[in-house]
Design a protein around this motif. Structure first.
Motif: not given
Length: 344
Positions: A70-77, A96-102
């Motif tokens: 999910k984070n990779i997709k956000h970075i590319v977009n 990059s394997d953490l959610t923003n909240e974590e």
């Protein structure tokens, strides 16, 4: 052509060495540089190897992979969107394997000091600072900045911010750059909450009242709160007389102070801030101050003519521009001028 046993053995060693070199070079390249033919799962495996990430079981690994994807997709977009006026890029890093909240729960830790009524100007300072300041400053070039540190999963950014400011001031005054102990602050500042949260000014107050702070060598960082050892692990390495708070929303005074020494500031970090890769950050911020960093300079970008603050962070050298960030100046970006202070 026939090979002797020794020749065959040597040939095999060469092939093995070349394979190891290729694998090492693959891991050394930025993740985004890998061929497009790599799957997201293959990229995740490379990322795990680079950052030494080991999961407790397959369930946790799959969970982290999905977050990574999910984070990779956000970075590319984000990076492919040319319609916005962004001056920076985001990228893959150790988080990059953490959610923003974590991430925010474990790698920030700033608690804002509220000011109101008659106390709103108590201890504020705008006088005594030079009005004629340099147009660009980088305290790294003056030898007043220690190497980038890593707070790990301990929410004590306030300690790293305060320590960097004191380290810088000490070098400017004495010519000696001494790495100081964040752990002493985490363990001993009773008005703060160790790895949970804290205020920069409480750290400065402790150093003043404690008649100094110990070196990092004598009181090394543990990334967790422990029993206070102040006074037991060696003499204080650096002392300060007091500290000053800069008036809110006053980037002129903030610049005057930063022209003389590194300055501690609070900031509101967001998902884009977490994934910052380079350039001048002018992206979205959170709604509240939740992190602390240190201004170690300012300048103007040669290409865009954009003014920026130069920040030292405490998330290790793999984040941002080798652990540092340039953030747009004169716009109170991410609340950078809401809670700033410096030791004297």
């Amino acid at each position: 052509m026939a090979f002797t046993i020794n020749q065959f053995f040597c040939f095999a060693l060469v092939l093995s060495a070349l394979g190891l070199l290729a694998a090492t070079q693959s891991l050394a390249r930025p993740l985004d540089d890998h061929p497009k033919t790599l799957s997201i799962r293959e990229r995740h495996h490379l990322w795990m190897a680079r950052h030494g990430r080991v999961y407790k079981d397959d369930i946790e690994k799959e969970k982290r992979f999905n977050i990574f994807k999910k984070n990779i997709k956000h970075i590319v977009n984000f990076n492919s969107n040319t319609s916005s006026n962004k001056l920076f890029t985001i990228g893959v890093n150790a988080f990059s394997d953490l959610t923003n909240e974590e991430f925010l729960a474990t790698h920030t830790g700033y608690k804002r000091q509220l000011r109101s009524g008659s106390t709103a100007t108590n201890g504020l300072r705008s006088e005594g600072l030079a009005s004629d300041v340099s147009q660009a400053v980088d305290w790294r070039q003056q030898g007043a900045v220690t190497a980038v540190k890593d707070q790990g999963q301990c929410g004590c950014c306030w300690a790293f911010s305060a320590v960097a400011a004191v380290e810088g001031l000490n070098q400017i005054k004495t010519g000696q750059l001494v790495s100081l102990s964040e752990q002493e602050l985490v363990d001993c500042v009773q008005d703060n909450h160790g790895c949970q949260d804290g205020m920069i000014t409480n750290a400065f107050s402790f150093i003043q009242q404690n008649q100094g702070i110990t070196s990092e060598d004598d009181y090394p960082y543990q990334s967790t709160q422990g029993q206070c050892q102040a006074g037991y692990l060696g003499s204080n390495a650096v002392t300060i007389n007091s500290f000053q708070i800069i008036p809110q929303n006053d980037e002129v005074t903030l610049m005057q102070a930063a022209s003389q020494q590194p300055v501690s500031v609070a900031i509101a970090v967001s998902a884009e801030f977490k994934a910052y890769n380079g350039g001048i950050f002018n992206g979205e911020c959170s709604n509240e101050l939740n992190h602390a960093v240190t201004i170690i300079g300012y300048g103007t970008d040669d290409t865009t003519g954009t003014n920026y603050w130069l920040l030292k962070n405490s998330w290790g050298e793999t984040w941002g521009e080798n652990g540092y960030m340039r953030i747009i100046k004169d716009q109170n970006q991410c609340g950078i001028a809401l809670d700033a202070s410096y030791p004297i």
